[in-house]
Design an enzyme around this catalytic site. Structure first.
Site, short mmCIF file in Angstrom:
data_model
loop_
_atom_site.label_atom_id
_atom_site.label_comp_id
_atom_site.label_asym_id
_atom_site.label_seq_id
_atom_site.Cartn_x
_atom_site.Cartn_y
_atom_site.Cartn_z
N ARG A 187 3.55 9.83 4.63
CA ARG A 187 4.87 10.19 4.13
C ARG A 187 5.04 9.70 2.71
NH1 ARG A 187 6.76 8.52 9.32
NH2 ARG A 187 5.93 6.55 8.60
N ASP A 191 -6.11 0.31 4.86
CA ASP A 191 -4.84 1.04 4.94
C ASP A 191 -4.48 1.68 3.60
OD1 ASP A 191 -1.60 0.10 6.44
OD2 ASP A 191 -2.63 2.03 6.20
N LYS A 195 0.84 -1.22 0.00
CA LYS A 195 0.00 0.00 0.00
C LYS A 195 0.87 1.26 0.00
CE LYS A 195 0.48 1.35 4.45
NZ LYS A 195 0.82 2.71 4.93
N1 LIG Z 1 4.23 6.93 11.17
C1 LIG Z 1 3.12 6.24 10.97
O1 LIG Z 1 2.02 6.80 10.85
C2 LIG Z 1 3.19 4.74 10.87
C3 LIG Z 1 4.39 4.08 10.62
N2 LIG Z 1 4.38 2.71 10.51
C4 LIG Z 1 5.64 2.00 10.24
O2 LIG Z 1 6.48 2.06 11.40
C5 LIG Z 1 7.85 1.98 11.00
C6 LIG Z 1 8.60 3.13 11.63
O3 LIG Z 1 8.06 4.31 11.06
P1 LIG Z 1 8.08 5.72 11.81
O4 LIG Z 1 8.30 5.54 13.28
O5 LIG Z 1 6.89 6.46 11.36
O6 LIG Z 1 9.39 6.38 11.17
P2 LIG Z 1 10.29 7.59 11.71
O7 LIG Z 1 11.10 8.02 10.57
O8 LIG Z 1 9.42 8.56 12.45
O9 LIG Z 1 11.21 6.87 12.83
C7 LIG Z 1 12.04 5.80 12.49
C8 LIG Z 1 12.80 5.48 13.78
O10 LIG Z 1 13.62 4.32 13.53
C9 LIG Z 1 14.90 4.58 14.11
N3 LIG Z 1 15.92 3.86 13.38
C10 LIG Z 1 16.20 3.95 12.07
N4 LIG Z 1 17.24 3.15 11.78
C11 LIG Z 1 17.60 2.54 12.93
C12 LIG Z 1 18.59 1.59 13.29
N5 LIG Z 1 19.42 1.11 12.37
N6 LIG Z 1 18.68 1.20 14.58
C13 LIG Z 1 17.84 1.68 15.51
N7 LIG Z 1 16.86 2.57 15.25
C14 LIG Z 1 16.76 2.99 13.97
C15 LIG Z 1 15.10 6.08 13.94
O11 LIG Z 1 16.05 6.54 14.89
C16 LIG Z 1 13.70 6.62 14.22
O12 LIG Z 1 13.53 6.85 15.60
C17 LIG Z 1 7.84 2.00 9.46
O13 LIG Z 1 7.96 0.68 8.97
C18 LIG Z 1 6.46 2.57 9.12
O14 LIG Z 1 5.98 2.12 7.87
C19 LIG Z 1 3.24 1.95 10.64
C20 LIG Z 1 2.04 2.57 10.89
C21 LIG Z 1 1.94 3.98 11.04
O1 LIG Z 2 1.22 2.99 7.58
C1 LIG Z 2 0.76 4.11 7.76
C2 LIG Z 2 -0.70 4.32 7.98
O2 LIG Z 2 -1.38 3.10 8.19
C3 LIG Z 2 1.61 5.32 7.68
O3 LIG Z 2 1.75 5.65 6.32
P1 LIG Z 2 3.02 6.47 5.83
O4 LIG Z 2 4.24 5.64 6.21
O5 LIG Z 2 2.82 6.63 4.35
O6 LIG Z 2 3.01 7.78 6.57
#
Ligand SMILES: NC(=O)C1=CN([C@@H]2O[C@H](COP(=O)(O)OP(=O)(O)OC[C@H]3O[C@@H](n4cnc5c(N)ncnc54)[C@H](O)[C@@H]3O)[C@@H](O)[C@H]2O)C=CC1
Ligand SMILES: O=C(CO)COP(=O)(O)O
Length: 298
Positions: free
Chosen positions: A228, A217, A164
């Site tokens: 993003r 989703d 997605k």
């Molecule tokens: N932000 C959202 O709305 C949602 C995000 N996700 C998923 O959650 C996962 C994380 O996304 P976000 O937290 O949003 O991204 P983000 O960019 O806000 O944070 C990523 C985090 O991972 C950490 N990180 C990156 N590389 C690392 C490493 N090698 N070792 C330790 N820590 C590391 C970074 O320091 C950062 O704190 C992704 O797979 C995303 O698709 C799932 C649902 C919702």
């Molecule tokens: O997985 C997500 C919503 O379900 C977050 O989407 P993005 O990583 O595109 O912000």
């Protein structure tokens, strides 16, 4: 009392730590590679002693992280990332398999912007595990504002959660090119069909694609600037290079790595992934308008 540690304090890890902390049955701590000035922050070693781990490190980085830091101590693990590893084409269940037995791991999916979860806004999520007790153990840990469902369709959760994001990039390109709502609807519905065709080949269950993990989703992510990945598409439509877009975004956009992973899988297996392939071509520099017109008039 469930003793939970969230690993990764980005937008999603922080939102999950907040949400799980709203359930008085939980005691939640969080850790990340950069210390955070938050009350429940602990060092990594302390976090890894916890019985329940929530993994919020991005899919492209978690494999290397596991290799360097993870030691299995009978923990239950909830994988909250969404993506397919670009360098190997591995799904997250394959990345975690050498470290955590099937009965102790679950995967989180569904329409859930972190920005809304951290406000306590109503959200619905799916917890998928081969072990029903493990799925339920994590599902019931969430507070009342998050409605959780549990199932055992790990393949479906993973394909939906990762694919997605690629369709969302395409939708952002479509919006950025001002192709209109008709084109956006055509793209998203064809994206769902492409995601389903790919997922069925990976053993996913058909009904998953019409549920929260799939259509839910996809519709959320492919129609909002809160995504993003959608914003990556907007940047590509402006003619920006992916490196500049990622720099300006300052957060992960898993659809980029997953587009490269899907391109590699399509090359190796011959599977037909037109939208994912066009997103890959555009990330590699192909003109977006030419590419999307090809796609929509094919
Ligand atoms: N932000 C959202 O709305 C949602 C995000 N996700 C998923 O959650 C996962 C994380 O996304 P976000 O937290 O949003 O991204 P983000 O960019 O806000 O944070 C990523 C985090 O991972 C950490 N990180 C990156 N590389 C690392 C490493 N090698 N070792 C330790 N820590 C590391 C970074 O320091 C950062 O704190 C992704 O797979 C995303 O698709 C799932 C649902 C919702
Ligand atoms: O997985 C997500 C919503 O379900 C977050 O989407 P993005 O990583 O595109 O912000």
């Amino acid at each position: 009392m469930k003793r939970i540690a969230v690993i990764g304090a980005g937008k999603w890890g922080s939102a999950l730590a907040f949400a799980l902390g709203q359930n008085p049955e939980n005691e939640v701590v969080i850790t990340s590679r950069h210390p955070r000035d938050v009350p429940n922050f602990v060092d990594l070693e302390t976090a890894l002693q916890r019985e329940y781990l929530v993994m919020a490190i991005p899919a492209q980085q978690v494999g290397a992280w596991l290799k360097e830091h993870f030691r299995y101590r009978d923990q239950k693990v909830l994988v909250a990332a969404k993506g397919i590893e670009a360098s190997t084409g591995r799904f997250l269940n394959e990345i975690f398999a050498p470290y955590v037995p099937d009965q102790n791991i679950a995967f989180l999916s569904g329409p859930s912007f972190a920005a809304e979860v951290i406000q306590g806004l109503p959200t619905a999520l799916v917890v998928s595990s081969a072990d029903a007790q493990t799925a339920m153990g994590f599902a019931e840990a969430f507070p009342e504002f998050i409605r959780t469902y549990s199932d055992d369709d790990i393949a479906g959760a993973e394909v939906c959660g990762s694919y997605k994001n690629v369709i969302a990039i395409a939708a952002g390109i479509c919006a950025g090119l001002k192709l209109g709502n008709n084109a956006a609807a055509a793209l998203i519905s064809r994206g769902l069909i492409e995601m389903r065709r790919f997922g069925l080949a990976y053993g996913a269950r058909d009904e998953t694609f019409l549920g929260l993990s799939g259509a839910g989703d996809l519709f959320l992510t492919a129609s909002s600037v809160l995504s993003r990945n959608y914003r990556v598409g907007l940047g590509l439509a402006e003619g920006k290079a992916k490196e500049q877009i990622v720099e300006e975004l300052g957060e992960v956009a898993e659809g980029i790595g997953t587009a490269y992973a899907l391109h590699g899988i399509a090359q190796r297996s011959g599977v037909y992934l037109p939208i994912a392939t066009e997103v890959y071509e555009i990330l590699e520099g192909k003109a977006p308008r030419e590419s999307l017109n090809d796609l929509l008039t094919r």
